[in-house]
Design an enzyme around this catalytic site. Sequence first.
Site, short mmCIF file in Angstrom:
data_model
loop_
_atom_site.label_atom_id
_atom_site.label_comp_id
_atom_site.label_asym_id
_atom_site.label_seq_id
_atom_site.Cartn_x
_atom_site.Cartn_y
_atom_site.Cartn_z
CG LEU A 79 34.59 70.58 -1.41
CD1 LEU A 79 34.61 70.99 0.06
CD2 LEU A 79 33.15 70.56 -1.93
CB ALA A 81 36.79 75.76 -7.83
CB SER A 124 28.61 77.26 -9.17
OG SER A 124 28.27 78.61 -9.09
CD GLU A 126 28.22 83.20 -10.92
OE1 GLU A 126 28.46 83.51 -12.09
OE2 GLU A 126 27.77 83.99 -10.08
CE1 TYR A 148 33.88 79.00 -9.52
CE2 TYR A 148 31.65 79.63 -10.12
CZ TYR A 148 32.52 79.01 -9.25
OH TYR A 148 32.04 78.39 -8.12
CG HIS A 178 27.64 78.23 0.36
ND1 HIS A 178 27.40 77.94 -0.96
CD2 HIS A 178 28.76 77.56 0.69
CE1 HIS A 178 28.33 77.14 -1.41
NE2 HIS A 178 29.19 76.89 -0.43
NE ARG A 183 31.67 83.53 0.13
CZ ARG A 183 31.61 82.88 -1.01
NH1 ARG A 183 32.58 82.06 -1.37
NH2 ARG A 183 30.57 83.01 -1.80
CG PHE A 187 33.36 85.99 -1.89
CD1 PHE A 187 32.57 85.56 -2.95
CD2 PHE A 187 34.61 85.40 -1.72
CE1 PHE A 187 33.00 84.56 -3.81
CE2 PHE A 187 35.05 84.40 -2.57
CZ PHE A 187 34.25 83.98 -3.63
CB THR A 189 28.96 88.21 2.68
OG1 THR A 189 29.93 87.33 2.11
CG2 THR A 189 27.62 88.03 2.03
NE ARG A 190 35.35 87.71 7.31
CZ ARG A 190 36.52 87.15 7.50
NH1 ARG A 190 36.97 86.28 6.60
NH2 ARG A 190 37.23 87.39 8.58
NE ARG A 216 25.47 88.20 -6.15
CZ ARG A 216 25.21 89.12 -7.09
NH1 ARG A 216 23.95 89.41 -7.38
NH2 ARG A 216 26.18 89.71 -7.74
P1 NAP Z 1 37.12 78.56 -1.42
O1 NAP Z 1 36.99 78.99 0.00
O2 NAP Z 1 37.63 79.53 -2.40
O3 NAP Z 1 38.00 77.23 -1.45
C1 NAP Z 1 38.45 76.70 -2.67
C2 NAP Z 1 39.43 75.58 -2.43
O4 NAP Z 1 40.04 75.28 -3.71
C3 NAP Z 1 40.56 75.93 -1.47
O5 NAP Z 1 40.99 74.76 -0.81
C4 NAP Z 1 41.64 76.44 -2.42
O6 NAP Z 1 42.96 76.32 -1.91
C5 NAP Z 1 41.46 75.46 -3.58
N1 NAP Z 1 42.06 76.02 -4.79
C6 NAP Z 1 41.83 77.23 -5.34
N2 NAP Z 1 42.61 77.41 -6.42
C7 NAP Z 1 43.36 76.29 -6.54
C8 NAP Z 1 44.35 75.87 -7.45
N3 NAP Z 1 44.73 76.63 -8.48
N4 NAP Z 1 44.90 74.64 -7.29
C9 NAP Z 1 44.50 73.84 -6.28
N5 NAP Z 1 43.57 74.17 -5.37
C10 NAP Z 1 43.00 75.39 -5.50
O7 NAP Z 1 35.69 78.10 -1.98
P2 NAP Z 1 34.44 77.52 -1.15
O8 NAP Z 1 33.55 78.67 -0.84
O9 NAP Z 1 34.91 76.64 -0.09
O10 NAP Z 1 33.71 76.68 -2.27
C11 NAP Z 1 33.93 75.28 -2.40
C12 NAP Z 1 33.54 74.85 -3.80
O11 NAP Z 1 32.16 75.15 -4.03
C13 NAP Z 1 34.31 75.56 -4.90
O12 NAP Z 1 34.50 74.64 -5.94
C14 NAP Z 1 33.37 76.66 -5.36
O13 NAP Z 1 33.60 76.99 -6.70
C15 NAP Z 1 32.02 75.97 -5.18
N6 NAP Z 1 30.91 76.88 -4.90
C16 NAP Z 1 31.01 77.78 -3.89
C17 NAP Z 1 29.95 78.62 -3.65
C18 NAP Z 1 30.00 79.63 -2.51
O14 NAP Z 1 29.15 80.52 -2.47
N7 NAP Z 1 30.91 79.48 -1.57
C19 NAP Z 1 28.78 78.55 -4.42
C20 NAP Z 1 28.73 77.60 -5.43
C21 NAP Z 1 29.79 76.76 -5.67
P3 NAP Z 1 43.61 77.50 -1.05
O15 NAP Z 1 42.98 77.38 0.32
O16 NAP Z 1 45.06 77.18 -1.08
O17 NAP Z 1 43.26 78.78 -1.73
#
Ligand code: NAP
Length: 325
Positions: A79, A81, A124, A126, A148, A178, A183, A187, A189-190, A216
């Site tokens: 996860l 990113a 994603s 995206e 991205y 989501h 969040r 973003f 929503t938040r 969205r």
């Molecule tokens: P998130 O809340 O931004 O969490 C991302 C995670 O990646 C966190 O643990 C963050 O660490 C870590 N991270 C970010 N930059 C990093 C770096 N440079 N090195 C190491 N770790 C890093 O995202 P999420 O909403 O949970 O999403 C989870 C995954 O699903 C992501 O890959 C996202 O791209 C993908 N995704 C999300 C959505 C959505 O709507 N939420 C939709 C499609 C795909 P920190 O906590 O330290 O920042």
Amino acid sequence: MTKTALIAGITGQDGYYLSELLLSKGYRVLGLVPPERQSSVVKLGALANQVEIYAVDLTDSEALKEVVEQRHPDEIYNLAAPSFVPDSWNDPLGTLDLVTGTATRLLATVREVGLETRFYQASSSEMFGQVDRSPQDENTPFRPKNPYAAAKLHAHWTMVHHRQRYGLFACSGILYNHESPRRSPSFVTRKVSMAAASIKLGLSEVLEMGNLDAKRDWGYASDHVEAMWRMLQADVPEEYVIGTGKLHTVRELVAAAFDCVGLDWQRYVVVNPKFLRADEHFQLVADPLKAKRQLGWEPQVSFEQLVEKMVLHDLECLQTNLQNC
Ligand code: NAP
């Protein structure tokens, strides 16, 4: 027998809900957190005491291998990113390095260690980018429009290639937006739920927004992580589009949020051209039929319920001055 799951990106929104889900199912949950991001573990709240955190640099193949060799995870969820899309324009190479590099290293580790570990890649919507059809399903062509999305697509294909060439049980969920009280405020929503709560409490007066007509497909993070888990329990590894299949405008989001606190949004919201994004998607909306048919997955929380959860959470946070809101 107790199953073990390893999560890269455990400190994010989905990492939290996925950990919660897996712990409720009796899993042992391990998380990879880079040494310089250890302070993020606090975001796991009480869950931090129930998971095991490994301080591992995600670019360090040997360190990743060591954890996998030691702990033999049944499932790995990638996860990690930088998930706020506009940021990827500031650091396209860093985005590519992290997103693609982590997926490639974890897949190579599973292959080299020779385990039956099942692998989930967080893809994603995206990746669909400039869509020419709505809704999108697993056969829709990918036309990514930002660094991205391009990085996610590279990681996605890397996962597919590892499955085809080495027979790994590797899946990806092509997830639409989501949200949740976890969040990041970057973003929309938040931003809206925080503003509705803050204005209700008299802490601010105005909410500046961009395009209120933008649409969205917004789902609830807890529902979406359930889909991730179901993918890894399936008989065959495949890709799945995961979303609600319903579009809502930003105007509807704002109206729903202010409605939760009994305010008329039109009195507080102003459109500021500064926030208008040039690159708005048109009709990026999921057709999640395959997930429904093959995984029995359907969203459980409606758009209105999601907004209410977020606003009530933010009201409580602001009232009690809690940290980690
Ligand atoms: P998130 O809340 O931004 O969490 C991302 C995670 O990646 C966190 O643990 C963050 O660490 C870590 N991270 C970010 N930059 C990093 C770096 N440079 N090195 C190491 N770790 C890093 O995202 P999420 O909403 O949970 O999403 C989870 C995954 O699903 C992501 O890959 C996202 O791209 C993908 N995704 C999300 C959505 C959505 O709507 N939420 C939709 C499609 C795909 P920190 O906590 O330290 O920042």
